[in-house]
Enzyme design. Structure first.
Site, PDB file in Angstrom:
ATOM      1  N   THR A 138      -5.762 -13.962  -8.704  1.00 39.09           N
ATOM      2  CA  THR A 138      -6.053 -14.580  -9.993  1.00 39.09           C
ATOM      3  C   THR A 138      -4.955 -14.269 -10.983  1.00 39.09           C
ATOM      4  O   THR A 138      -4.932 -13.207 -11.586  1.00 39.09           O
ATOM      5  CB  THR A 138      -7.388 -14.060 -10.553  1.00 39.09           C
ATOM      6  OG1 THR A 138      -7.358 -12.639 -10.523  1.00 39.09           O
ATOM      7  CG2 THR A 138      -8.552 -14.570  -9.746  1.00 39.09           C
ATOM      8  N   THR A 177       0.658  -9.052  -4.998  1.00 43.83           N
ATOM      9  CA  THR A 177       1.878  -8.261  -5.037  1.00 43.83           C
ATOM     10  C   THR A 177       2.132  -7.447  -3.776  1.00 43.83           C
ATOM     11  O   THR A 177       3.254  -7.035  -3.532  1.00 43.83           O
ATOM     12  CB  THR A 177       1.853  -7.278  -6.225  1.00 43.83           C
ATOM     13  OG1 THR A 177       0.687  -6.465  -6.121  1.00 43.83           O
ATOM     14  CG2 THR A 177       1.863  -8.032  -7.529  1.00 43.83           C
ATOM     15  N   ASP A 178       1.082  -7.215  -2.963  1.00 49.26           N
ATOM     16  CA  ASP A 178       1.283  -6.386  -1.766  1.00 49.26           C
ATOM     17  C   ASP A 178       2.441  -6.870  -0.905  1.00 49.26           C
ATOM     18  O   ASP A 178       3.271  -6.086  -0.472  1.00 49.26           O
ATOM     19  CB  ASP A 178       0.014  -6.418  -0.892  1.00 49.26           C
ATOM     20  CG  ASP A 178      -0.918  -5.277  -1.237  1.00 49.26           C
ATOM     21  OD1 ASP A 178      -1.643  -4.812  -0.340  1.00 49.26           O
ATOM     22  OD2 ASP A 178      -0.923  -4.851  -2.396  1.00 49.26           O
ATOM     23  N   LYS A 225       8.524  -3.973  -3.310  1.00 49.40           N
ATOM     24  CA  LYS A 225       7.530  -3.274  -4.121  1.00 49.40           C
ATOM     25  C   LYS A 225       7.700  -1.784  -3.884  1.00 49.40           C
ATOM     26  O   LYS A 225       7.576  -1.312  -2.756  1.00 49.40           O
ATOM     27  CB  LYS A 225       6.121  -3.727  -3.724  1.00 49.40           C
ATOM     28  CG  LYS A 225       5.026  -3.118  -4.579  1.00 49.40           C
ATOM     29  CD  LYS A 225       3.677  -3.767  -4.324  1.00 49.40           C
ATOM     30  CE  LYS A 225       2.630  -3.157  -5.258  1.00 49.40           C
ATOM     31  NZ  LYS A 225       1.323  -3.770  -5.163  1.00 49.40           N
TER      32      LYS A 225
END
Lengths: 654, 464
Positions: free
Chosen positions: B110, B186-187, B265
């Site tokens: 989301t 984002t993983d 990341k």
């Protein structure tokens, strides 16, 4: 309109939300130490808050208000008490179980039912006081009550929650916070709206405070407990006075708020009487008149004045974040048909203009003094009156119209004009739901629109936590007694109420029970000892609070064996405060021995004491001899024994 | 039972049977009385799947949630019922003729949301109208079209998702978009950015991948600012490459645009988690525009034609070497049919001696083995030590400073084109989008050590 009120007649209802910091080692959702306050910082973070729309496509009222302020929020971080959780860069760690236990204790003492499963919720705050934009809070207990005067106060709920940041400064569009206090565990005790007078409010605050202290597991000191007071009158609405620091401040604040609500209801009636009933009836126009007043006699209207104020703060690199958008602007706000409302009384000594100023200050971020000026209270410098006439003429202000003048960054003045109109719309309805901040003089000022229950939703970062009945029972079994039971028990042996309250508040009660239970000490004497005698010694600088439980037990055990020692309590306690070994202390004072032959001691004192004056009468002689004897015998022989031996001896001699 | 039809969604076992017996249902407004005499009034909420089967969850009128043990319920009655309908009233996203057209592709998660305060649910806001409501600033930047490609958490993504995503990018570009934004968890954002750099080549316009570290329902979320930056980069930025747009510092100050093949990341939760490794980012983006950092990029050019190439072979893996690794691990991979192994070796690209024969066996059987470095920064330079030289002899091919995850994506993509060993290696070592660079700038590796006085002083004086 008068400032004295019949509280029953106006239907005054007051409820409390008492916040109490818990005495835990760590914070509630991270492993930082709790209670470490710092005044410098190692790093700073800049953030902004945005509201989330509800499913109806609307912004929650408070969120919308905060969003309008467009505040830059800065957090100052210190490594000793802040980790990445406080920065909102790490999710919460499992909730501190010590805090849950203490919350349950509080619930039990207040007669609450403990919930079966604790669910953590998010309560949104957009003022920046919490970096996540919400406070994590969870209900632990419901539906309790406590004895209060001849009745009971209902306890609606008790929740455990994290404390917020400490505000450092709030200038213009920049608000700065420190994160040291953030995350410390609090319990919030919410009462029903059962209080009826300002005096009851103060008493109730102290009463709940005593309950918190009775658990023995709460923090003490400045800021460790704060209360919010919810006030309403019949026809009015609930207004929350947030952050009443001391119980003694409550009566003036509650009274002032009651007066304010009654007066606002009268203003509503006045406006309706003028035919103003709906939002559409409120006609507020505004116009940029900067050029018109460029050469004004009034300081506030001159751009140079404003710019020089900015220049003085320019040295601070952050000061740029304080500024609103746009050039300097003077804006005239015309209130059609609203003459004589600006001076309408609200709080004791204040008027409706103050209500408007609160909104302008908070939402438009115009924090100059004064916030604005208006035609009912125009500056009286030379030429100012003529300027007012010219302005009124230019703006076509009739006798029924009022005029407010605002100045500052252009965008902010527009926001201000809009908020002024909105506050008048609210006035048609009487009392708006607000959170207000208390001032030292007993008045309150606008802080935000009161958040509704809609501001809460589940915190999915943490799983729900079951509370077993076994855990509840374990805590019930070791629960200290509630303060009213202690009041009764101590009261039965004649201890006055203020002393009992002192013992509960300052922790002496625990020591009283400790030595009474373990050393067979007399309850009344022990209460006086810890409640009165020790107070004086403490005041004179003796560090009595350093004496450990073991020290007190040793002392009172001695008192039991050698009652005479009680007369020498001052010297002994002073010694004990410096050196923890009772034997050493007694030896140093020469009190280690018993003195067996009192009559002989008395006889020899009478014979050796140098009194020559035959003018001493019996009473004086008695007292003189007692004095001489006790100076040597204090602590070795009980005074009553000496007195009785002395009387017998003197009698025998006459 | 499907969610849509189950009136006791999430409730199982003991709690469910009790609720069924009382005739209760989720979303009912109820009054509950427990054995201690306490009364609770609120809405019955669905039960989370991983929570126990003993409690009923209510959202009380005060806004708080509580769990009530079903065995402690004395009485319960339904006072009303209102189905939770998660349909957000929409305002149309304004269309401004002079503004660029941006297409936002959704993959799940989301990027913007709303709250149903009655039930506490977080509802995704994804259509242009919904996004306009949540982030009205977007209307000043572009005309927005949105398309949901699929909805998965990014850790669940795989080649099965990369293909339709790449194709959707191609379609959007062919449809005349001035820029593409991809909303993504984002993983594995770095993985997707890498693979799209190979599957989507020669783009005329920017392709910007964006997400948020803090969920978008929170007032403090980085979602809105990330989205504004990403849309800005897609609409009017000059960099026609696959790039990631996320926060620079953890403060709300600026975003960074990172080349897709070198972005990783680097922290599990910090807003500032994404970093360019072994190089500098492409650009800074903030509300005032762009500040280029790296001048070496493919500029926007509408005359170019994008090439979409989704061929791949998913029989590739990363082997993260550790001391004491036994050869049977390699043998097992080969036995299971893997065709490509990316080793994340220690130091300059090393593994232990016992593995050599197993690696040789693998290579002899046609498995393609390449070497990257666990340290992430720095080059695999296998000619420096014996170990490395021996590995080169065995046939392991170094990938210089390609990141292990990028290497995995590229190897999978390459093996979709050829299995001929020399061709595979030539393609692997020939950079398409700076996944191998020839030179590491002195400021490509800057992990400052906290605790040192000069570093702490710097941090104190600058926004984190």
């Amino acid at each position: 309109m008068t400032d004295s009120l019949d509280y029953k007649k106006i239907g005054l209802r007051v409820g409390l939300e008492v916040h109490q910091q818990l005495d835990t080692h760590r914070k509630l959702f991270c492993h930082c130490p709790a209670g470490v306050y710092t005044s410098s910082h190692d790093g700073s973070v800049l953030r902004h808050m945005r509201p989330t729309l509800s499913e109806l496509g609307e912004y929650d009222g408070t969120a919308l208000m905060e969003f309008k302020t467009k505040k830059n929020v800065v957090y100052l971080l210190h490594k000793s008490n802040t980790c990445t959780y406080e920065m909102d860069d790490t999710p919460p760690f499992p909730i501190n179980q010590e805090a849950i236990d203490i919350a349950i204790e509080q619930c039990l003492m207040l007669g609450c039912d403990i919930v079966d499963e604790v669910h953590i919720a998010r309560k949104q705050y957009l003022d920046g006081s919490i970096p996540t934009g919400f406070q994590r809070t969870a209900i632990v207990g419901v539906e309790g009550s406590i004895p209060f005067r001849e009745r009971r106060i209902s306890i609606t709920q008790i929740s455990v929650e994290e404390d917020s940041c400490r505000e450092i400064s709030d200038c213009g569009h920049l608000i700065v916070w420190r994160t040291d206090r953030l995350g410390m565990p609090l319990i919030e005790t919410v009462t029903g709206p059962d209080l009826r007078t300002p005096e009851e409010v103060e008493e109730a605050i102290l009463c709940i405070g005593r309950v918190c202290r009775s658990t023995g597991h709460v923090r003490v000191g400045m800021g460790a407990s704060r209360q919010d007071v919810n006030v309403s009158v019949a026809g009015g609405r609930r207004v929350e006075i947030k952050g009443v620091a001391k119980a003694g401040l409550a009566p003036a604040l509650v009274h002032g708020e009651a007066v304010r609500q009654v007066n606002l209801l009268k203003l509503r009636d006045e406006l309706r009487g003028r035919g103003l009933c709906d939002a559409e009836d409120i006609h507020v126009e505004h116009e940029d008149v900067t050029n018109l007043v460029a050469d004004s006699q009034v300081d506030h209207f001159r751009a140079t004045n404003w710019q020089s104020q900015r220049a003085t703060r320019a040295a601070d690199p952050r000061s740029e974040l304080e500024h609103g958008r746009g050039e300097f602007c003077v804006r005239a706000v015309v209130l059609r048909g609203l003459a004589r409302t600006l001076s309408w009384p609200t709080q004791p000594g204040l008027t409706f203009a103050h209500e408007l100023q609160g909104r302008v200050r908070v939402i438009a971020c115009l924090d100059q003094q004064p916030t604005f000026i208006h035609d009912a209270k125009w500056p009286d410098c030379e030429g100012a009156q003529q300027e007012l006439e010219r302005l009124r003429d230019h703006l076509d202000c009739g006798g029924d119209d009022a005029l407010i003048m605002i100045w500052g960054a252009a965008d902010d003045t527009v926001t201000a004009a809009k908020e002024i109109r909105l506050r008048y719309v609210d006035a048609l309805d009487g009392v708006p739901n607000e959170t207000r901040q208390p001032k030292k003089d007993g008045s309150t000022d606008f802080e935000r629109i009161l958040p509704g229950p809609d501001r809460m939703y589940p915190d999915t970062d943490s799983p729900p936590q079951a509370v077993t009945r076994n855990r509840v029972k374990r805590l019930q079994d070791t629960l200290p007694e509630p303060p009213w039971e202690r009041e009764e028990r101590y009261g039965d042996v004649g201890i006055p109420l203020p002393t009992i309250h002192f013992l509960i508040r300052r922790g002496g009660a625990r020591l009283v029970d400790l030595v009474v239970d373990n050393c067979g000490s007399d309850l009344a004497w022990t209460c006086y000892f810890f409640g009165e005698r020790l107070k004086g010694l403490r005041r004179s600088g003796v560090p009595v609070d350093q004496i450990s439980d073991a020290g007190w037990l040793a002392l009172f055990n001695r008192f039991s064996r050698q009652p005479a020692l009680r007369d020498a309590w001052k010297e002994i306690v002073s010694g004990l405060a410096e050196s923890p070994d009772i034997d050493t202390v007694l030896a140093d004072l020469g009190l280690n021995d018993r003195f067996d032959d009192v009559p002989e001691g008395v006889r020899s004192a009478i014979e050796t004491e140098p009194f020559q004056q035959p003018a001493y009468d019996d009473g004086q002689l008695n007292r003189f001899l007692m004095g001489c004897l006790m100076s040597g015998l204090r602590g070795l022989v009980p005074a009553v024994e000496v007195a009785s031996a002395l009387s017998s001896e003197l009698e025998a001699r006459t | 039972m499907s969610d849509a039809k189950d009136p006791l969604k999430g409730y199982r076992g003991h709690a469910r049977s009790r609720l069924e017996r009382w005739g209760m249902r989720v979303w009912g407004d109820v009054r509950v009385r427990n054995t201690a005499g306490s009364t609770f009034e609120g809405v019955i909420l669905p039960r989370g799947e991983t929570f126990d089967d003993l409690h009923l969850v209510l959202k009380l009128k005060t806004g708080y949630n509580v769990g009530i043990h079903v065995d402690r319920i004395e009485s319960i009655e339904e006072l009303g019922f209102k189905e939770a309908v998660y349909k957000i009233p929409e305002k149309a996203f304004p269309v401004t003729p002079d503004l660029p057209n941006v297409t936002l592709l959704g993959t799940g998660g989301t990027i913007a949301s709303r709250l149903d305060y009655r039930t506490g649910a977080v509802i995704p806001a994804f259509t242009p109208g919904e996004l306009y409501g949540a982030v009205p600033e977007l209307a000043e930047l572009c005309n927005l079209t949105t398309k949901k490609i699929f909805g998965v958490f990014s850790e669940n993504m795989s080649w099965a998702e990369y293909v339709p995503l790449a194709e959707a990018v191609g379609e959007a570009i062919d449809g005349g978009a001035d820029g593409i934004v991809i909303g993504h968890g984002t993983d594995t954002m770095g993985h997707t950015a890498s693979v799209l750099s190979f599957m989507v080549q020669n783009s005329p316009v920017p392709v910007v991948i964006v997400g948020s570290q803090r969920s978008s329902d929170r007032p403090s979320s980085d979602a809105a600012l990330n989205l504004i930056h990403a849309v800005s980069a897609a609409a009017s930025g000059d960099i026609a490459e696959v790039q990631i747009c996320m926060f620079g510092p953890t403060s709300d100050r600026y975003g960074l645009l990172h080349r897709g093949t070198r972005c990783r990341k680097m922290h599990s939760s910090y807003r500032s988690t994404f970093r360019t490794i072994g190089d500098v980012p492409l650009s800074v983006v903030d509300r005032d525009g762009f500040t280029a950092i790296n001048p070496d990029y493919l500029p926007r050019d509408h005359s170019r034609n994008v090439r979409i190439d989704t061929r791949h072979d998913d029989r590739v893996t990363i082997l993260y070497y550790y001391p004491g690794m036994k050869p049977d691990v390699v043998d097992a991979l080969v036995e299971k049919g893997y065709r490509g192994i990316v080793i994340a070796g220690t130091g300059l690209g090393h593994v232990n001696k016992p593995l050599f024969p197993a690696l040789k066996r693998a290579i002899d059987q046609g498995v393609h083995v390449v070497m990257t470095v666990q340290t992430l920064w720095g080059f695999a330079q296998m000619y420096v030590y014996d170990t490395g030289r021996d590995l080169l002899d065995v046939g392991v091919v170094p990938l210089d400073n390609m990141l292990p995850e990028t290497a995995l994506m590229k190897l999978g993509w390459v093996l979709g084109h050829t299995h001929e060993h020399d061709e595979v290696m030539a393609m692997m070592r020939n950079p398409i989008s700076h996944e191998i660079t020839e030179r590491e700038p002195h400021n490509g590796y800057l992990i400052l050590q906290g605790g040192l006085p000069e570093v702490d002083e710097f941090i104190t004086d600058h926004w984190k």
